[in-house]
Design a protein around this motif. Structure first.
Motif, PDB file in Angstrom:
ATOM      1  N   TRP A 163       4.493  -1.380   4.170  1.00 40.31           N
ATOM      2  CA  TRP A 163       5.625  -0.808   3.239  1.00 40.31           C
ATOM      3  C   TRP A 163       6.843  -1.431   3.423  1.00 40.31           C
ATOM      4  O   TRP A 163       7.029  -2.010   4.425  1.00 40.31           O
ATOM      5  CB  TRP A 163       5.555   0.877   3.341  1.00 40.31           C
ATOM      6  N   LYS A 164       7.552  -1.326   2.529  1.00 38.45           N
ATOM      7  CA  LYS A 164       9.078  -2.131   2.606  1.00 38.45           C
ATOM      8  C   LYS A 164      10.109  -0.999   2.213  1.00 38.45           C
ATOM      9  O   LYS A 164      11.197  -0.839   3.137  1.00 38.45           O
ATOM     10  CB  LYS A 164       9.172  -3.103   1.506  1.00 38.45           C
ATOM     11  N   SER A 165      10.119  -0.040   1.251  1.00 44.43           N
ATOM     12  CA  SER A 165      11.157   0.785   0.914  1.00 44.43           C
ATOM     13  C   SER A 165      10.638   2.071   1.605  1.00 44.43           C
ATOM     14  O   SER A 165      11.710   2.805   2.164  1.00 44.43           O
ATOM     15  CB  SER A 165      11.014   1.091  -0.503  1.00 44.43           C
ATOM     16  N   ALA A 166       9.652   2.744   1.430  1.00 40.39           N
ATOM     17  CA  ALA A 166       9.214   4.081   2.510  1.00 40.39           C
ATOM     18  C   ALA A 166       7.826   4.053   2.326  1.00 40.39           C
ATOM     19  O   ALA A 166       7.011   3.667   1.520  1.00 40.39           O
ATOM     20  CB  ALA A 166       9.450   5.171   1.324  1.00 40.39           C
ATOM     21  N   VAL A 194      -2.617  -3.045 -18.105  1.00 35.20           N
ATOM     22  CA  VAL A 194      -1.449  -2.042 -18.001  1.00 35.20           C
ATOM     23  C   VAL A 194      -2.044  -0.884 -17.316  1.00 35.20           C
ATOM     24  O   VAL A 194      -2.904  -0.300 -17.753  1.00 35.20           O
ATOM     25  CB  VAL A 194      -1.170  -1.353 -19.472  1.00 35.20           C
ATOM     26  N   VAL A 195      -1.457  -0.823 -16.127  1.00 31.83           N
ATOM     27  CA  VAL A 195      -1.444   0.349 -15.100  1.00 31.83           C
ATOM     28  C   VAL A 195      -0.386   1.030 -15.096  1.00 31.83           C
ATOM     29  O   VAL A 195       0.866   0.676 -15.081  1.00 31.83           O
ATOM     30  CB  VAL A 195      -2.030  -0.340 -13.949  1.00 31.83           C
ATOM     31  N   ASP A 196      -0.651   2.530 -15.201  1.00 30.92           N
ATOM     32  CA  ASP A 196       0.238   3.583 -14.900  1.00 30.92           C
ATOM     33  C   ASP A 196       0.978   3.777 -13.664  1.00 30.92           C
ATOM     34  O   ASP A 196       0.443   4.464 -12.822  1.00 30.92           O
ATOM     35  CB  ASP A 196      -0.314   5.015 -15.431  1.00 30.92           C
ATOM     36  N   THR A 197       2.105   2.571 -13.376  1.00 31.17           N
ATOM     37  CA  THR A 197       2.594   2.840 -11.991  1.00 31.17           C
ATOM     38  C   THR A 197       4.167   2.394 -12.480  1.00 31.17           C
ATOM     39  O   THR A 197       4.462   2.442 -13.662  1.00 31.17           O
ATOM     40  CB  THR A 197       2.197   1.443 -11.004  1.00 31.17           C
ATOM     41  N   ASP A 198       4.808   2.567 -11.431  1.00 34.62           N
ATOM     42  CA  ASP A 198       6.375   2.294 -11.380  1.00 34.62           C
ATOM     43  C   ASP A 198       6.722   1.096 -11.980  1.00 34.62           C
ATOM     44  O   ASP A 198       7.571   0.826 -12.860  1.00 34.62           O
ATOM     45  CB  ASP A 198       7.250   2.123 -10.025  1.00 34.62           C
ATOM     46  N   GLY A 216       0.802  -1.187   0.113  1.00 35.44           N
ATOM     47  CA  GLY A 216      -0.013   0.142   0.051  1.00 35.44           C
ATOM     48  C   GLY A 216       1.115   1.252  -0.057  1.00 35.44           C
ATOM     49  O   GLY A 216       0.374   2.315   0.088  1.00 35.44           O
ATOM     50  N   SER A 217       2.209   1.120  -0.129  1.00 32.60           N
ATOM     51  CA  SER A 217       3.135   2.548  -0.110  1.00 32.60           C
ATOM     52  C   SER A 217       2.976   3.026  -1.617  1.00 32.60           C
ATOM     53  O   SER A 217       3.206   4.121  -1.781  1.00 32.60           O
ATOM     54  CB  SER A 217       4.590   1.969  -0.020  1.00 32.60           C
ATOM     55  N   ARG A 218       2.690   2.357  -2.616  1.00 32.26           N
ATOM     56  CA  ARG A 218       2.882   2.930  -3.931  1.00 32.26           C
ATOM     57  C   ARG A 218       1.861   2.520  -4.927  1.00 32.26           C
ATOM     58  O   ARG A 218       1.294   1.391  -4.733  1.00 32.26           O
ATOM     59  CB  ARG A 218       4.180   2.729  -4.548  1.00 32.26           C
ATOM     60  N   GLY A 219       1.634   2.838  -6.062  1.00 31.28           N
ATOM     61  CA  GLY A 219       0.963   2.161  -7.365  1.00 31.28           C
ATOM     62  C   GLY A 219      -0.440   1.914  -6.973  1.00 31.28           C
ATOM     63  O   GLY A 219      -1.238   2.596  -6.380  1.00 31.28           O
ATOM     64  N   ASN A 275       7.500 -16.572 -14.479  1.00 26.01           N
ATOM     65  CA  ASN A 275       7.359 -16.564 -13.235  1.00 26.01           C
ATOM     66  C   ASN A 275       6.342 -15.792 -12.640  1.00 26.01           C
ATOM     67  O   ASN A 275       5.367 -16.057 -12.010  1.00 26.01           O
ATOM     68  CB  ASN A 275       8.809 -16.052 -12.464  1.00 26.01           C
ATOM     69  N   TYR A 276       6.424 -14.441 -13.139  1.00 29.36           N
ATOM     70  CA  TYR A 276       5.384 -13.598 -12.928  1.00 29.36           C
ATOM     71  C   TYR A 276       3.899 -14.196 -13.226  1.00 29.36           C
ATOM     72  O   TYR A 276       2.891 -14.228 -12.714  1.00 29.36           O
ATOM     73  CB  TYR A 276       5.341 -12.249 -13.464  1.00 29.36           C
ATOM     74  N   ALA A 277       3.831 -14.720 -14.594  1.00 25.01           N
ATOM     75  CA  ALA A 277       2.567 -15.230 -15.023  1.00 25.01           C
ATOM     76  C   ALA A 277       2.034 -16.529 -14.211  1.00 25.01           C
ATOM     77  O   ALA A 277       0.750 -16.691 -13.820  1.00 25.01           O
ATOM     78  CB  ALA A 277       2.696 -15.643 -16.575  1.00 25.01           C
TER      79      ALA A 277
HETATM   80  N1  LIG Z   1       1.236  -1.910 -12.850  1.00 27.40           N
HETATM   81  C1  LIG Z   1       0.513  -2.792 -13.800  1.00 27.40           C
HETATM   82  O1  LIG Z   1       0.516  -2.818 -15.189  1.00 27.40           O
HETATM   83  C2  LIG Z   1       0.007  -4.268 -13.490  1.00 27.40           C
HETATM   84  C3  LIG Z   1      -0.827  -4.918 -13.980  1.00 27.40           C
HETATM   85  C4  LIG Z   1      -1.447  -5.989 -13.470  1.00 27.40           C
HETATM   86  C5  LIG Z   1      -1.207  -6.306 -12.145  1.00 27.40           C
HETATM   87  N2  LIG Z   1      -0.528  -5.584 -11.366  1.00 27.40           N
HETATM   88  C6  LIG Z   1      -0.002  -6.043  -9.735  1.00 27.40           C
HETATM   89  O2  LIG Z   1      -0.718  -4.928  -9.099  1.00 27.40           O
HETATM   90  C7  LIG Z   1       0.059  -5.223  -7.885  1.00 27.40           C
HETATM   91  C8  LIG Z   1       0.762  -3.754  -7.643  1.00 27.40           C
HETATM   92  O3  LIG Z   1       1.395  -3.364  -8.811  1.00 27.40           O
HETATM   93  P1  LIG Z   1       1.872  -1.766  -9.090  1.00 27.40           P
HETATM   94  O4  LIG Z   1       2.032  -1.481 -10.440  1.00 27.40           O
HETATM   95  O5  LIG Z   1       1.407  -1.008  -8.244  1.00 27.40           O
HETATM   96  O6  LIG Z   1       3.624  -2.126  -8.473  1.00 27.40           O
HETATM   97  P2  LIG Z   1       4.545  -1.010  -7.794  1.00 27.40           P
HETATM   98  O7  LIG Z   1       4.250   0.480  -8.150  1.00 27.40           O
HETATM   99  O8  LIG Z   1       5.806  -1.470  -8.303  1.00 27.40           O
HETATM  100  O9  LIG Z   1       4.515  -1.286  -6.619  1.00 27.40           O
HETATM  101  C9  LIG Z   1       4.823  -2.484  -5.475  1.00 27.40           C
HETATM  102  C10 LIG Z   1       4.214  -2.461  -4.266  1.00 27.40           C
HETATM  103  O10 LIG Z   1       4.540  -3.728  -3.824  1.00 27.40           O
HETATM  104  C11 LIG Z   1       5.263  -3.606  -2.530  1.00 27.40           C
HETATM  105  N3  LIG Z   1       6.114  -4.676  -2.568  1.00 27.40           N
HETATM  106  C12 LIG Z   1       7.060  -5.407  -3.439  1.00 27.40           C
HETATM  107  N4  LIG Z   1       7.694  -6.359  -2.627  1.00 27.40           N
HETATM  108  C13 LIG Z   1       7.361  -6.311  -1.509  1.00 27.40           C
HETATM  109  C14 LIG Z   1       7.769  -7.066  -0.386  1.00 27.40           C
HETATM  110  N5  LIG Z   1       8.636  -8.060  -0.599  1.00 27.40           N
HETATM  111  N6  LIG Z   1       7.154  -6.865   1.188  1.00 27.40           N
HETATM  112  C15 LIG Z   1       6.326  -5.611   0.917  1.00 27.40           C
HETATM  113  N7  LIG Z   1       5.983  -4.897   0.138  1.00 27.40           N
HETATM  114  C16 LIG Z   1       6.273  -5.277  -1.204  1.00 27.40           C
HETATM  115  C17 LIG Z   1       6.206  -2.368  -2.921  1.00 27.40           C
HETATM  116  O11 LIG Z   1       6.323  -1.800  -1.483  1.00 27.40           O
HETATM  117  P3  LIG Z   1       7.588  -0.916  -1.624  1.00 27.40           P
HETATM  118  O12 LIG Z   1       7.243   0.540  -2.289  1.00 27.40           O
HETATM  119  O13 LIG Z   1       7.448  -0.407   0.034  1.00 27.40           O
HETATM  120  O14 LIG Z   1       9.011  -1.392  -1.963  1.00 27.40           O
HETATM  121  C18 LIG Z   1       4.986  -1.604  -3.578  1.00 27.40           C
HETATM  122  O15 LIG Z   1       4.068  -0.953  -2.419  1.00 27.40           O
HETATM  123  C19 LIG Z   1       1.182  -6.069  -8.188  1.00 27.40           C
HETATM  124  O16 LIG Z   1       0.737  -7.324  -7.415  1.00 27.40           O
HETATM  125  C20 LIG Z   1       1.195  -6.190  -9.536  1.00 27.40           C
HETATM  126  O17 LIG Z   1       1.644  -7.623 -10.038  1.00 27.40           O
HETATM  127  C21 LIG Z   1       0.213  -4.314 -12.012  1.00 27.40           C
END
Ligand SMILES: NC(=O)c1ccc[n+]([C@@H]2O[C@H](COP(=O)([O-])OP(=O)(O)OC[C@H]3O[C@@H](n4cnc5c(N)ncnc54)[C@H](OP(=O)(O)O)[C@@H]3O)[C@@H](O)[C@H]2O)c1
Length: 244
Positions: free
Chosen positions: A35-38, A182-186, A12-15, A149-151
């Protein structure tokens, strides 16, 4: 709307996770985020809402996850809504994929979800109320070169979620899966502009989702309106995965 229920959002820290946390916060839930990083900044939400409770936790560490649940329970009460959004990618073709890359992704995206859902559901069953929402991906059913791995982890969440939905349904605990495209995140930014643009071009709606658009679906699944929805996989993908 929320009856002041307690929600925990992993990642819940990002994205997407942060967008879910902010939406639940605005809806009146008492929300904790791992959160893990910040930690997220700011913790405050709209007027009248409670600040987010940030809990430091690497979800791959069983002891840290247990401590995070205990902290949330001590500060807010039992977790009634669990959103598992923490996730990582470590992309490479299978022939070059080390066991470490395979294992790190499975540990974060799947095993941590098993632990969190198990920990949360014990109390949900006793309370005869609970909402568990798992963050999968369109990649679970389309596949994606370089992401075995991810899939695998995201497809496993669907089988896991549906099985758990059957186990918990008798206690009015719902378990659902959201499958973004596809979601606009890191996570997408890390792919680089060219690959992100190529992916977006495949989306019928011709754009990436905003994280808030995924959060809308999560908020609905958490709500009383979705009490009769369990074992569902809800696509929020602009049509990318339609037909699957
Ligand atoms: N973005 C896309 O297009 C997309 C599409 C389909 C599904 N998803 C899924 O949606 C979810 C969120 O993705 P996102 O795009 O928001 O990713 P993101 O911006 O990279 O954020 C990843 C989040 O996961 C946390 N995280 C990662 N490893 C962790 C660990 N070992 N312990 C605790 N927290 C951890 C991070 O925490 P820190 O910031 O503290 O490191 C961060 O809050 C993921 O499961 C991803 O697979 C994303």
């Amino acid at each position: 709307m929320s009856d002041g229920r307690v929600a925990l959002v992993t990642g819940g820290s990002r994205g997407i996770g942060l967008a879910c946390a902010r939406r639940l916060q605005a809806d009146g839930y008492r929300v904790a985020v791992t959160w893990k990083s910040a930690p997220p900044d700011p913790l405050e939400g709209p007027a009248g809402s409670l600040p987010l409770l940030p809990v430091r936790c690497d979800v791959t560490d069983a002891d840290e996850l247990e401590a995070a649940f205990s902290e949330v329970e001590a500060s807010l009460g039992n977790v009634e809504v669990l959103v598992c959004s923490a996730g990582i990618t470590e992309d490479t073709l299978l022939l070059m994929m080390s066991e470490e890359k395979w294992q790190r992704v499975l540990d974060t995206n799947l095993t941590a979800v098993y632990r969190a859902a198990k920990r949360a559901s014990a109390r949900m069953v006793r309370a005869r109320f609970g909402r568990i929402v798992l963050m999968s991906s369109v990649v679970a059913y389309l596949g994606s070169a370089g992401q075995t791995n991810y899939a695998a982890s995201k497809a496993a969440l669907i089988g896991f979620g549906r099985s758990l939905a059957r186990e918990l349904a008798g206690r009015q605990v719902t378990v659902n899966v959201v499958a973004p495209g596809v979601v606009d995140t890191d996570m997408v930014a890390a792919l680089g502009e060219e690959r992100a643009a190529a992916l977006t071009a495949m989306v019928p709606l011709k754009r990436a989702a905003r994280p808030e658009e995924v959060a809308h679906a999560v908020a609905w699944l958490a709500s009383a309106e979705a009490a009769y929805v369990t074992g569902a996989v809800i696509p929020v993908d602009g049509g990318l995965g339609m037909g699957h």
